[in-house]
Design an enzyme around this catalytic site. Structure first.
Site, PDB file in Angstrom:
ATOM      1  N   HIS A 113       0.811  -1.219   0.000  1.00 19.80           N
ATOM      2  CA  HIS A 113       0.000   0.000   0.000  1.00 19.80           C
ATOM      3  C   HIS A 113       0.844   1.269   0.000  1.00 19.80           C
ATOM      4  O   HIS A 113       0.324   2.367  -0.199  1.00 19.80           O
ATOM      5  CB  HIS A 113      -0.979  -0.003   1.180  1.00 19.80           C
ATOM      6  CG  HIS A 113      -0.385   0.361   2.496  1.00 19.80           C
ATOM      7  ND1 HIS A 113       0.017  -0.568   3.435  1.00 19.80           N
ATOM      8  CD2 HIS A 113      -0.131   1.572   3.058  1.00 19.80           C
ATOM      9  CE1 HIS A 113       0.482   0.050   4.496  1.00 19.80           C
ATOM     10  NE2 HIS A 113       0.417   1.356   4.302  1.00 19.80           N
ATOM     11  N   ASP A 118      -0.258  -7.545   1.713  1.00 23.97           N
ATOM     12  CA  ASP A 118       0.259  -6.175   1.708  1.00 23.97           C
ATOM     13  C   ASP A 118       1.791  -6.211   1.795  1.00 23.97           C
ATOM     14  O   ASP A 118       2.374  -5.942   2.845  1.00 23.97           O
ATOM     15  CB  ASP A 118      -0.345  -5.399   2.878  1.00 23.97           C
ATOM     16  CG  ASP A 118      -0.028  -3.912   2.833  1.00 23.97           C
ATOM     17  OD1 ASP A 118       0.495  -3.450   1.799  1.00 23.97           O
ATOM     18  OD2 ASP A 118      -0.293  -3.223   3.834  1.00 23.97           O
ATOM     19  N   GLY A 132       2.347   6.610   9.317  1.00 19.72           N
ATOM     20  CA  GLY A 132       3.684   6.960   8.887  1.00 19.72           C
ATOM     21  C   GLY A 132       4.681   5.840   9.086  1.00 19.72           C
ATOM     22  O   GLY A 132       5.792   5.891   8.581  1.00 19.72           O
ATOM     23  N   SER A 151       4.077   2.673   8.142  1.00 21.58           N
ATOM     24  CA  SER A 151       3.775   1.609   7.190  1.00 21.58           C
ATOM     25  C   SER A 151       5.019   1.126   6.459  1.00 21.58           C
ATOM     26  O   SER A 151       5.908   1.911   6.117  1.00 21.58           O
ATOM     27  CB  SER A 151       2.755   2.104   6.166  1.00 21.58           C
ATOM     28  OG  SER A 151       1.517   2.360   6.769  1.00 21.58           O
ATOM     29  N   GLY A 152       5.043  -0.171   6.200  1.00 19.45           N
ATOM     30  CA  GLY A 152       6.128  -0.749   5.421  1.00 19.45           C
ATOM     31  C   GLY A 152       7.357  -1.122   6.209  1.00 19.45           C
ATOM     32  O   GLY A 152       8.209  -1.867   5.737  1.00 19.45           O
TER      33      GLY A 152
END
Length: 264
Positions: free
Chosen positions: A68, A115, A211, A213-214
């Protein structure tokens, strides 16, 4: 055997991964704090026109992040960055050459899973005492309930670890114990949104936030090395610290061979 499986299996066997030169301070973390500089040397900041997400260096020219996070055509990664407001010297800036998103990723349904994305870098990172790949877990490896894991919370617009908290300019870390799937999938917890291809960790006062994410969920193995067991995916829409809604991570060990990277 597809190239993603070859990549992940080969990286998992690489020696020298997951052992930082600057050991993370995991003794005092309660609700999160600034990380010791360069103690998570595989943490990257993913940037397009501005910092957008975190990610994990898993090989000198490969980065793992959340699907995402990929919304633009051009990205670069920044390694060895501790304070986003300063250029401190050891930073490395590398453009992304190719992006491979999980073929079953649905950007209209983050809770449907898958994801995860792989980024191939234009040039290999220089491995040194401040930049090092994380180790990858064994295929189908599972984590025990309450196993202590630590997300390195990217300073890319990070709101620390609570909804409405101040934005941090430095890399943060927090202790997020794993919540077993049998608990996390209860109807009064995440219910059917908690898939076996996910990891639940933290909850209430401890959570990744917007913030982050990932970025990686770092868990220490019995061999003393740090493994990226999860990729930060989503939190409850009502807030990062909603009771019985721990942070959800894509479970790396469940997705070997399923990224379907067929072209390089």
């Amino acid at each position: 055997m597809d190239l993603a499986l070859i990549l992940l299996l080969s990286v998992a066997a690489v020696s020298g991964c997951g052992v930082p030169s600057y050991q993370p301070d995991t003794n005092r973390v309660v609700n999160g704090e600034e990380a010791r500089p360069y103690s998570w040397p595989w943490q990257i900041s993913l940037e397009s026109f501005f910092p957008t997400c975190g990610g994990t260096l898993i090989a000198p020219n490969w980065v793992l992040t959340a699907a995402h996070c990929i919304t633009f055509h051009t990205y670069r990664v920044v390694l060895a960055e501790h304070d986003m407001n300063k250029e401190e010297g050891p930073e490395q800036f590398i453009m992304v050459e190719k992006m491979f998103i999980h073929p079953k990723w649905n950007d209209n349904c983050v809770s449907c899973g898958n994801d995860i994305a792989l980024l191939k870098l234009e040039t290999s990172a220089v491995i040194n005492d401040k930049v090092l790949p994380a180790c990858l877990p064994q295929h189908s490896e599972t984590l025990a309930h309450n196993e202590p894991c630590y997300p390195a919370l990217s300073s890319a617009n990070t709101q620390l670890i609570w909804t409405g908290g101040p934005k941090a300019t430095t890399l943060q870390q927090a202790l997020l114990p794993v919540v077993d799937h049998s608990i996390c999938s209860r109807s009064d917890w995440w219910g059917s949104s908690a898939k076996t291809t996910m990891i639940c960790a933290g909850g209430e006062s401890k959570s990744a936030c917007h913030g982050d994410s990932g970025g990686p969920l770092n868990c220490k193995g019995r061999d003393g090395k740090w493994y990226v067991q999860g990729v930060t995916s989503f939190v409850d829409g009502r807030g990062c610290n909603t009771p019985q809604r721990p942070t959800m991570f894509t479970r790396v060990a469940s997705l070997y061979g399923k990224l379907n990277v067929l072209k390089q």
